[in-house]
Design an enzyme around this catalytic site. Sequence first.
Site, PDB file in Angstrom:
ATOM      1  N   ASP A  74      28.361  19.525 -16.011  1.00 18.43           N
ATOM      2  CA  ASP A  74      29.402  20.945 -15.594  1.00 18.43           C
ATOM      3  C   ASP A  74      28.613  21.665 -15.676  1.00 18.43           C
ATOM      4  O   ASP A  74      29.145  23.148 -15.503  1.00 18.43           O
ATOM      5  CB  ASP A  74      30.739  20.028 -16.294  1.00 18.43           C
ATOM      6  N   TYR A 223      36.309  18.819 -23.990  1.00 16.19           N
ATOM      7  CA  TYR A 223      37.441  19.717 -22.683  1.00 16.19           C
ATOM      8  C   TYR A 223      39.177  19.219 -23.338  1.00 16.19           C
ATOM      9  O   TYR A 223      39.418  18.724 -21.745  1.00 16.19           O
ATOM     10  CB  TYR A 223      37.148  19.418 -21.364  1.00 16.19           C
TER      11      TYR A 223
END
Length: 482
Positions: A74, A223
Site C-alpha cells: 500500500d 486500516y
Amino acid sequence: MTMSKMILVVFFLALSNVGDAHPNYGKALRKSVLFFQGQRSGRLPSDQKLTWRSDSAVNDGSSAGVDLSGGYYDAGDNVKFNFPMAFTTTMLAWSAMEFAKRMGDQLDNTREAIRWSTDYLIKSATQTKGRIYVGVGDGNADHSCWERPEDMDTPRTVYSISANSPGSDVAAEIAAALASASILFRKVDPVYSVKLLGVAADVMQFAMDHQGKYSDSIGCNYYCSYSGYKDELLWGAAWMFRATNNATYAKFLNSLDANDATDIFSWDNKFAGARVLLARKSLVDNIDSFNSFRTQAEEFICKIHPNSPSSTTKYTTGGLMFKLSHANLQYVTSISFLLFTYAKYMAHAKTSFECGSGVVMTQTTLRSLAKTQVDYILGRNPLKMSYMVGYGEKYPMKIHHRGSSLPSISIHPENINCQGGFQYYESGEVNPNILTGAVVGGPNENDAFADDRKNYAHSEPATYINAPLVGCLAYLVSSPGQ
Ligand SMILES: *[C@@H]1O[C@H](CO)[C@@H](O)[C@H](O)[C@H]1NC(C)=O
C-alpha cells in the site's frame, strides 16, 4: 528584422517565460502511472520498468492453502491491505473511465496497473467458498523491520472475512473495484470484463447480506473503517448500478440511511465519491430520482471551496487544501478528482449551483480550484518543489519507503535482515532507488517539508495518493488552461 518586429519577438519570449506556462502534465501522468510498478508484490513480469525491484512474497496465501500472490504494497511497507488496495483500484478505474480520451498511451498502462490489482482481488474473493481474503502480512511485525520486500521474512498472516465474521466495508470496496474495472475492460477484453463483474456481484451480495465492520471481526490492522460501512455499501452499490443498470442496486442504495454530511473523501470515507458518482444519473442521464445525490454532492463541494460561505476546509498560505496532517495529499488528490469529475457532469448538463447567498459555482470555478491543487503538488508552491518523486528539479529524496531506501537487490543481492535495514533508515543519505512518480504525504500546514525519512506522515508515498491524481492529470494534459 525591424525594430518593431524585434520588440515583438522579445515580448513573446518574455510571455512564454512567464510561463513555464503550466507544469508538464503529460510527463507527470506517465510517472504517476509508472509508480504502481514500484509497489508490485509477487512475481514481476519481464517488462518491469522499475528494475531495482524484484520478485517478492510469491508464496503469499500458502499458510491458508491458497494463492494470494500479487497485488500491491500500500505504501512504504510490505503489507497487502485489500481495503485501501481496492479503493486505489476503484479510483484508478474511475480516473481512466472519465478521462479515457485524454489519456493517450497511458490508458493501456493504467489498465495494466488496474489488472495487477484486480487479478489479486479476484483470487482473494474466489478461492474459498464463503470466505473473502482481505489482506496478507502482519502490520505490526512488518513495521518493526526495515526490509526490502524481496528479503521479507516477517509472518505473512492471512486475514479473511466470512458470514460469521463479516466485513461489508472491505467487501463492498472490492465489489466497487471489480465493477469499475469491468467497465474499463468491456471493449478491450470482454471475457475479463464479464469475469470481473460476476465476481463483483457475488462480493457485493455478501456485503449486503452480512453487514458489519471488518475491524469488528478481525481487528484493525492499520486500516479500520472509521466511517463505518454504510458509505462503502452506498459506493459499492453505486458502482454495481453504474456497471449493470440493474435496479436491484438502485433500490438497495436508496434504502440505505446513508446521509452523513461530509467534507472529506478517502480510502475510509466514500460518501462524497458515491454522491458524485450517483449525481451523474441526475446530471448526465436525467433521472430525477437521483437528484438528492446531486444536492448532497453540491453540499460537499460547498464545504470544500474557499469562496463558499459554508466551507469547512482549511487552506495553507501557499494555497494547499489542508485536511489532516497525516498524508494530507491523499485528500487533495481525491477531492481534486471529484471536482474535475463533477465539473464534467455540470458541463454536460450545462448547469451551475450556488453555495449560500449568490456564490455561484460553475464548472470553471471547480476546475480552477482543482488545478491550483495539482499545480501545487507539481511545484507551484512556496518551496518551489515537486511532491512527486522524479518530477521537476527538486523533489523528495528521502522518502519513507523500504524498497526505495535500501540498496537494490540487483546490486546488493546479499540478504539485509529485519534489523539490518535500520542503518539505511537512520542514514541521512538520499534514497538509492527512485520510486518514479510517487507522491508523498506532503507539506505541513505551513507549507514546510523536511524531506526526512523518519517523518512518515509527510514523507511516505501511498497508492491511494496517486490513483485519483491520474484522473486529474489526464484532464489537464489536454486542457492545461483548464
Ligand atoms: C440484478 O441483481 C440481482 C442481485 O445480484 C440479481 O439477483 C438479479 O438476477 C439481477 N437481475 C438481472 C436482470 O440481471
